[in-house]
Design an enzyme around this catalytic site. Sequence first.
Site, PDB file in Angstrom:
ATOM      1  N   GLY A  21      11.076  -1.264  -9.344  1.00 21.88           N
ATOM      2  CA  GLY A  21      10.937  -2.761  -8.680  1.00 21.88           C
ATOM      3  C   GLY A  21       9.106  -1.834  -8.691  1.00 21.88           C
ATOM      4  N   PHE A  25       0.069  -1.375  -7.599  1.00 19.68           N
ATOM      5  CA  PHE A  25      -0.375   0.391  -7.721  1.00 19.68           C
ATOM      6  C   PHE A  25       0.896   1.141  -8.137  1.00 19.68           C
ATOM      7  CE2 PHE A  25      -1.681   4.035  -5.462  1.00 19.68           C
ATOM      8  CZ  PHE A  25      -0.877   4.886  -5.540  1.00 19.68           C
ATOM      9  N   GLY A  26       1.578   0.984  -8.142  1.00 23.95           N
ATOM     10  CA  GLY A  26       2.681   1.675  -8.975  1.00 23.95           C
ATOM     11  C   GLY A  26       3.811   1.098  -9.037  1.00 23.95           C
ATOM     12  N   VAL A  28       8.006   2.054  -8.872  1.00 20.61           N
ATOM     13  CA  VAL A  28       9.448   2.770  -8.034  1.00 20.61           C
ATOM     14  C   VAL A  28      10.535   2.537  -8.629  1.00 20.61           C
ATOM     15  CG1 VAL A  28      10.621   2.622  -5.843  1.00 20.61           C
ATOM     16  CG2 VAL A  28       8.029   1.791  -5.911  1.00 20.61           C
ATOM     17  N   LYS A  43       7.930   6.219  -5.548  1.00 20.87           N
ATOM     18  CA  LYS A  43       6.853   5.566  -6.228  1.00 20.87           C
ATOM     19  C   LYS A  43       5.734   6.743  -6.150  1.00 20.87           C
ATOM     20  CE  LYS A  43       3.611   2.529  -3.780  1.00 20.87           C
ATOM     21  NZ  LYS A  43       2.870   1.818  -1.981  1.00 20.87           N
ATOM     22  N   ASP A 148      -0.448  -5.107   5.476  1.00 14.62           N
ATOM     23  CA  ASP A 148       0.026  -5.861   5.000  1.00 14.62           C
ATOM     24  C   ASP A 148       1.039  -5.743   5.160  1.00 14.62           C
ATOM     25  OD1 ASP A 148       0.314  -6.768   1.729  1.00 14.62           O
ATOM     26  OD2 ASP A 148       0.287  -4.922   1.561  1.00 14.62           O
TER      27      ASP A 148
END
Length: 446
Positions: A21, A25-26, A28, A43, A148
């Site tokens: 994924g 932000f990053g 995975v 992550k 979130d």
Amino acid sequence: MALLSNKSVRHESLENLEHIGSGGFGVVYKARHKDWDFDVAIKVIREAASSQLSHSSPIVNDEKALHDEADHMDTASCPFVLRILGIYQGNPPKMSKGIVMEFMGRGSILSLRNELSGPPPWPLAFRLAHEVALGMNFLHSKNLLHQDLKPSNVLLDDDLHAKLADFGLARVSTSALKNEETTGVLGGSYKYMPPEAFPLTYKPVRAFDRYSYGILLWSILTGKEPYPDAEYARVHLRIPLGDRPDCKEIDLQKAEGLKELVDLMKRCWDAEPSNRPEFKECLEVTESVLSMHKKGIADAVHRVLTGLGSPTTAHNSNKSPSFSVTPQTQDSSLSFAEQPKSYDSVDGFMIQKKLDSDSAENLTDSDKAKFIDTNRAKLTQGVSEVLAIVEELGDMVHGETYSTISAEPTSQGKMRVLYQRTFRSGGIRVKAAFYDVLKKHHPDLV
């Protein structure tokens, strides 16, 4: 930072890295830890950022955010919050530092909803509602906010137990020190944001998470995403005016305790923040409702796992699994939503429906790329929730391009950037991959 020194995970200790994924932000990854002999999730800061070396301020900020997230996860460690296992030290220049977490093999409430094309059986739905409330209550007891809370951030283990994840927006609450809860950072997905959160001056408080929980409850009980066709501007306009997801499609006679849970849901999304119940109070309701269905949980979980494990479900998500789920009425979004289409939007991911013709299955990559080129105008206007589709493309979309797409305020603008930057340079391979994702999420467009 003690956490970093005591729980360091070197790249050499991992094997079988698999990309699972991507996000703003990053990235995975799934990997097997050689010494522990079980799979973990990692992550990491986006590869595009890490390649710039740590001298640039964006990298420093990203690493600080990552370290903060790790500390919050460590502080919030409990059975209903994703567990942190260590800090990944990276393998420059391809991968930077990251967080090593337990791997959740069943995805999230979002992916479960995609695969079921609807809600889970009632006993499991009630357990998910209770476990999310347990995790959020623990989080708030540690003076942390999530900010979130949504289906994709509630992960599921192999037995479909829920754990809260993605603390990239979490911040320490100062409510323990002040009467007014403040945190100073605004974040979260707009469909799950409370009405008071849309002004730029808003500072998140615990009531933010309570509202998000109410919308999440609706999503769990209906198996749908709220306001599937509404973009930010429309939600921004209508939510403060009192619009909420339609509750008419929840038949209160279908299950014992459902009325109590729906009443809680409505209290959680109350326009007045002070009227929203604390999670301690939410737990009284969710535990009571769950107790009415405990005998049916094992069977419900077994039926879901059997359905998810069947070849039909695993490879053709447009078909329902081999157990029955509560039938849903025609998609009914809020009064400001567009006319229902032949698909349901699920947090940016479309539930796949049966295509009118199987001819598309035989297209070559060149055919798919030609379709993307030929239908540029149609796709630019018709594709919604572009970021969700871009995330599925993963590393095919450069990190800088992802940021540019994120900054565009409209779906049309996001699609134009995708055409100009990614499709132009990526060639047939990227366009074909986009076609495949599009076919799953927007079957009406292909």
